[in-house]
Enzyme design. Sequence first.
Site, short mmCIF file in Angstrom:
data_model
loop_
_atom_site.label_atom_id
_atom_site.label_comp_id
_atom_site.label_asym_id
_atom_site.label_seq_id
_atom_site.Cartn_x
_atom_site.Cartn_y
_atom_site.Cartn_z
N ARG A 10 42.99 32.04 31.70
CA ARG A 10 42.65 32.37 32.74
C ARG A 10 43.66 32.64 33.65
O ARG A 10 44.91 32.06 33.30
CB ARG A 10 41.49 31.45 33.66
CG ARG A 10 41.38 30.21 33.32
CD ARG A 10 42.63 29.31 34.07
NE ARG A 10 42.99 29.84 35.19
CZ ARG A 10 44.11 29.61 36.03
NH1 ARG A 10 45.20 28.91 35.24
NH2 ARG A 10 44.49 29.71 37.17
N GLY A 11 43.53 33.39 34.84
CA GLY A 11 44.97 33.55 35.72
C GLY A 11 45.26 34.96 35.44
O GLY A 11 45.44 35.32 34.25
N ALA A 12 45.68 35.88 36.38
CA ALA A 12 45.72 37.18 36.17
C ALA A 12 46.92 37.76 35.03
O ALA A 12 46.40 38.45 34.24
CB ALA A 12 46.23 37.88 37.46
N ARG A 31 36.43 40.47 32.53
CA ARG A 31 36.52 39.91 33.97
C ARG A 31 36.98 41.16 34.86
O ARG A 31 38.03 41.99 34.58
CB ARG A 31 37.48 38.68 34.11
CG ARG A 31 37.09 37.45 33.34
CD ARG A 31 37.88 36.30 33.74
NE ARG A 31 37.40 35.73 35.28
CZ ARG A 31 38.17 35.00 35.55
NH1 ARG A 31 39.16 34.19 34.93
NH2 ARG A 31 37.72 34.38 36.82
N GLN A 64 40.51 24.30 39.13
CA GLN A 64 41.83 24.91 38.66
C GLN A 64 42.83 24.00 39.29
O GLN A 64 43.99 23.87 38.70
CB GLN A 64 42.18 26.21 38.84
CG GLN A 64 41.24 27.11 38.03
CD GLN A 64 39.99 27.67 38.59
OE1 GLN A 64 39.55 26.99 39.60
NE2 GLN A 64 39.65 28.87 38.55
N ASP A 85 44.99 38.10 42.37
CA ASP A 85 44.30 38.71 40.97
C ASP A 85 44.56 40.25 41.33
O ASP A 85 44.25 41.02 40.24
CB ASP A 85 42.95 38.10 40.78
CG ASP A 85 43.00 36.75 40.36
OD1 ASP A 85 43.13 35.95 40.99
OD2 ASP A 85 42.98 36.71 38.98
N ASN A 130 42.40 36.83 45.82
CA ASN A 130 42.69 35.59 45.10
C ASN A 130 41.30 34.77 45.06
O ASN A 130 40.31 35.03 45.54
CB ASN A 130 43.72 35.02 45.67
CG ASN A 130 44.33 34.04 44.77
OD1 ASN A 130 44.57 34.13 43.71
ND2 ASN A 130 44.67 32.75 45.39
N LYS A 131 41.82 33.76 44.52
CA LYS A 131 40.59 32.52 43.95
C LYS A 131 39.62 32.34 45.26
O LYS A 131 40.37 32.40 46.60
CB LYS A 131 41.50 31.29 43.63
CG LYS A 131 40.46 29.99 43.18
CD LYS A 131 39.23 30.64 42.26
CE LYS A 131 39.53 31.09 40.98
NZ LYS A 131 38.36 31.89 40.41
O1 MRU Z 1 39.63 32.32 37.93
P1 MRU Z 1 40.91 32.28 37.61
O2 MRU Z 1 41.16 30.85 37.32
O3 MRU Z 1 41.44 33.06 36.56
O4 MRU Z 1 41.60 32.71 38.88
C1 MRU Z 1 43.09 32.72 39.08
C2 MRU Z 1 43.90 32.89 40.53
O5 MRU Z 1 42.83 33.18 41.35
C3 MRU Z 1 45.15 32.65 40.54
O6 MRU Z 1 45.42 32.56 41.76
C4 MRU Z 1 45.55 34.25 40.19
O7 MRU Z 1 45.33 34.79 39.06
C5 MRU Z 1 46.94 34.48 40.55
S1 MRU Z 1 48.00 33.26 39.65
C6 MRU Z 1 49.12 34.05 38.65
#
Ligand code: MRU
Length: 350
Positions: A46-48, A89, A196, A237, A247-248
């Site tokens: 996970r993470g963009a 996703r 996270q 993201d 973002n999250k």
């Molecule tokens: O749902 P996730 O854990 O994939 O979400 C991740 C985030 O929201 C991060 O802040 C985002 O991907 C940027 S971090 C490189």
Amino acid sequence: MRTVFWDYEQNNVKMIDQRTLPWSVDIVAYEDYRVVAQAIQEMVVRGAPAIGAAAAFGLALAAQQSQATNRLTLIKEIEAAAAHLNAARPTAVNLYWALQRLLRLAVSEELDSADDVRHALLQEAQNLADEDVALNRRMGFHGAELVSDGDTILHHCNTGALATVDWGTALGVIFAAHEQGKKIHVLVDETRPRLQGARLTCWELQQRGISYDLIADNAAGYFMRRGEVNLVLVGSDRTAANGDVANKIGTYQVAVLAKENGIPFYPVVPTSTVDLNLAHGDLIPIEERDPTEVVAVWGTPIAPDGATARNPAFDVTPHRYVTGIVTEAGIVYPPFVKNLRRAVEAEQKK
Ligand code: MRU
């Protein structure tokens, strides 16, 4: 070790399984692109930027899995595999960006045979992964100028090595400032519902010996109002052309609180996360995940049987709350419509 990588001996994609951290560090291997898509959906990775790299390696895998001997047949199969991976996703644009980069190469006239395409796709996925690490280092360097010795930084979600191929975005800035010898403290939002912050960010900070305290998500305002936060750093993201930042979930309320309390709020965003095709953030697709993630914490129920829940995984912070955006091309300030485009185009020309 990288979060996601190609194993050249075993010819498969490997990832750190982020569902079992911090309790155990497990490496999982994939030999089928459909299972890579499932791993992205289930947040093994996970993470963009990390899911962009995972999708790129997944597409290289699809090319290797295919029995096609004819170049055009292979390209058709790869396009179908890309559509499947892209659906895993919806919010992080890095997934689409990485797949498009590989698809553009796959159709290049310079590749004569199906095997040429297979070879080129794996090489391009590897390049993309290597570039991610290098540009995160550059972003870290640019962003570290915002950090002063003695600062307390509030951070949301996980944006470190685990959210990228290696190093990280917003946490990468914190690592760079720490490397420069600045004494910093991090307030880590736990980041419900997937935790996270608690599971992954605390783990990464602890490994690097950086001082931190885990806080409940709803404690951010308390610390800000008491003057205990100097700077807020988050990832993204997908960032729209006008600087609106997806973002999250929970980032928006952090940004509003930061503005109310006069605290600078900087998303740290590689240009691959900027979607110039979207004029503003309300056009960004927001993933809604399974409500079971909200009614239970890691399998332990916290609500009565039958409780209903909503579970948006991301929110959008309007650009008026954004002080500046740290990119690998430097720190971008308003007006974002003009300056973000300039930064993205400068990187595309390289
Ligand atoms: O749902 P996730 O854990 O994939 O979400 C991740 C985030 O929201 C991060 O802040 C985002 O991907 C940027 S971090 C490189």
